[in-house]
Design an enzyme around this catalytic site. Sequence first.
Site, mmCIF file in Angstrom:
data_model
loop_
_atom_site.group_PDB
_atom_site.id
_atom_site.type_symbol
_atom_site.label_atom_id
_atom_site.label_comp_id
_atom_site.label_asym_id
_atom_site.label_seq_id
_atom_site.Cartn_x
_atom_site.Cartn_y
_atom_site.Cartn_z
ATOM 1 C CG HIS A 70 -12.424 -19.507 8.895
ATOM 2 N ND1 HIS A 70 -11.360 -20.062 8.228
ATOM 3 C CD2 HIS A 70 -13.379 -20.472 8.933
ATOM 4 C CE1 HIS A 70 -11.636 -21.298 7.892
ATOM 5 N NE2 HIS A 70 -12.871 -21.570 8.308
ATOM 6 C CB ALA A 71 -16.697 -19.687 7.673
ATOM 7 C CG HIS A 103 -7.004 -13.961 -6.850
ATOM 8 N ND1 HIS A 103 -7.237 -14.116 -8.203
ATOM 9 C CD2 HIS A 103 -8.218 -13.815 -6.260
ATOM 10 C CE1 HIS A 103 -8.536 -14.044 -8.423
ATOM 11 N NE2 HIS A 103 -9.160 -13.864 -7.278
ATOM 12 C CD GLN A 121 -13.648 -23.760 4.164
ATOM 13 O OE1 GLN A 121 -13.596 -24.958 4.407
ATOM 14 N NE2 GLN A 121 -14.665 -23.203 3.541
ATOM 15 C CB THR A 122 -10.688 -21.341 -0.455
ATOM 16 O OG1 THR A 122 -11.112 -20.242 -1.260
ATOM 17 C CG2 THR A 122 -10.397 -22.528 -1.359
ATOM 18 N NE ARG A 123 -18.232 -18.025 0.503
ATOM 19 C CZ ARG A 123 -17.968 -16.792 0.917
ATOM 20 N NH1 ARG A 123 -17.113 -16.583 1.916
ATOM 21 N NH2 ARG A 123 -18.553 -15.757 0.354
ATOM 22 C CG HIS A 172 -6.166 -16.616 -1.751
ATOM 23 N ND1 HIS A 172 -6.586 -15.838 -2.799
ATOM 24 C CD2 HIS A 172 -7.017 -16.356 -0.726
ATOM 25 C CE1 HIS A 172 -7.658 -15.158 -2.443
ATOM 26 N NE2 HIS A 172 -7.948 -15.445 -1.187
ATOM 27 N NE ARG A 178 -54.351 -11.973 -14.214
ATOM 28 C CZ ARG A 178 -54.296 -11.494 -15.460
ATOM 29 N NH1 ARG A 178 -53.124 -11.429 -16.093
ATOM 30 N NH2 ARG A 178 -55.402 -11.076 -16.062
#
Length: 572
Positions: free
Chosen positions: A294-295, A203, A197-199, A206, A451
């Site tokens: 995590h997360a 690199h 899992q990644t967001r 990882h 305005r």
Amino acid sequence: MANTPHGGVLKDLFARDAAKHDELLNEAQSLPKLKLSDRQLCDLELILNGGFSPLEGFLSEKDYIGVRDNMALADGSLWAIPINLDVSKDEIDKLSIAPGRRIVLQDSRDDNLLAIITVEDVYQPDKALEAKNVFGGDPEHPAIVYLNESVKDYYVGGKVQAISRPFHYDYVGLRHTPAELRAEFAKLGWTRVVAFQTRNPMHRAHRELTVRAARSQRANVLIQPVVGLTKPGDIDHFTRVRVYKALLPRYPNGMATLSLLPLAMRMGGPREAVWHACIRKNYGASHFIIGRDHAGPGKNSKGVDFYGPYDAQTLVESVKDKLDIEIVPFQMMTYLPDKDIYMPKDEVPEGVKTLDISGTELRRRLRLGLPIPEWFSYPEVVKVLRESNPPRVSQGFTILLSGYHNSGKDSIARALQVTLNQQGGRPSTLLLGDQVRAELSSELGFTREDREKHLARIAFVAAELSKAGAAVIASPTAPFASSRAEARKLISKSSNFFLVHVATPLEHCKANDQQGLFKLAEEGKLTGVVGVDQEYETPTDADLVVDTTKSSVREIVHEIILILESQGFFGA
């Protein structure tokens, strides 16, 4: 693959014959239609394709309470995050939403008809309890902020029937349903798959982590990044997917594959880790990597972590008998320069030299165009990141000059544009208040509401131009703190924003008003004049405060240029 989906059966709601589709589509034409938010669209897509199995719709009240309080649906099935269809009282009244009612769920982006929900119940959630039980209760948690500020007051529960898939025009070949990905694994002969899992961009650390995980389990790797909603401020998914694709050839031949997950993350830490594990089980993974924090959404404004570094691993371990997916826990990886290898931090002998680059430091190096060493990331990855994150010298920005009429802000704006044009490096655009009003807001008056609309239009134009690399100088009166804050928020999403308060005293503005607006207002012949019948809310968040009775226009422009230079917007 041998492993079964979470809950035992994959709830693929698209698995039906064409005749049923035509029947539902015909019925949908005459039913009331509810347009979905971005989060609701992500949730619905994963309900329809089976990613959220065993769910077949949005949670009823009894399922919601079970998930909120005990991480379990009413039938006892493990489920960690509430999946709710939130609606307003106006929508309930307008669409006559009530038990037994059938409502079409519609894509708000293109009006595509996606599904029909048969309403089981309509209920008001206990948001405070949901915030506490699901996310930990810290009011600064992004999911709790979203819950309190964006989620509507009522939830609608009920099963859904699929009409069509949401349309995606990007990376279509990487968007697999659970059934499609399972079939692909079977075709490849993969029986042991470790999901990652990644967001964030990936690199070298990882890559090393996932290779170690795969080898330890004699498995292949599924890189499945989130391309739905992530944490505000995250790098856009277009850039991230280009990074993943660039990184993939760095894996041993045939070890890894890439597939995208249209998930709306909640950044729910431990609970989200359980949720992610259930989803990856549905997509056919036999193992799931859970790393440090995590997360998690990081720290609150006091510098306190929302979750402990290994809370997620602990919670998942406590429910592993209900998960039926092997969890691969990993600590942070660190680089050993003397050996040119990466190693889990807890395995590094005492006294051995290590190197790390934080996400903050990486963003700083990208922003300033500084070197990023190959031990941290691969050249092809850095190239992608630099293309999408140019250094400050190539970035656009917006300068918003706010102050009374006749305060000198227009003169400052014009002089600043001349100075920027003289220096070169980026195009500049001038958005003077009266000029923009004539072109964009001619139908608006000078009430507070008008305005605010006027400034919102200026902010939209400025955001688009500065995102494309332009220098934007805007000089509306902008008297209200809330609308200035909204302008800052909008522009800062994609560019750089600076608020300059032109604090020239009101008495001076009145005394030198050649147009006579203040006099007309004081005589009751004109309304909506800030400083007479409208209050100017003095900024408390200005990046610079100037006064034309104390400094010349030239001196003020120089002060603004110095701020820009100090933050790297001009070359050395």
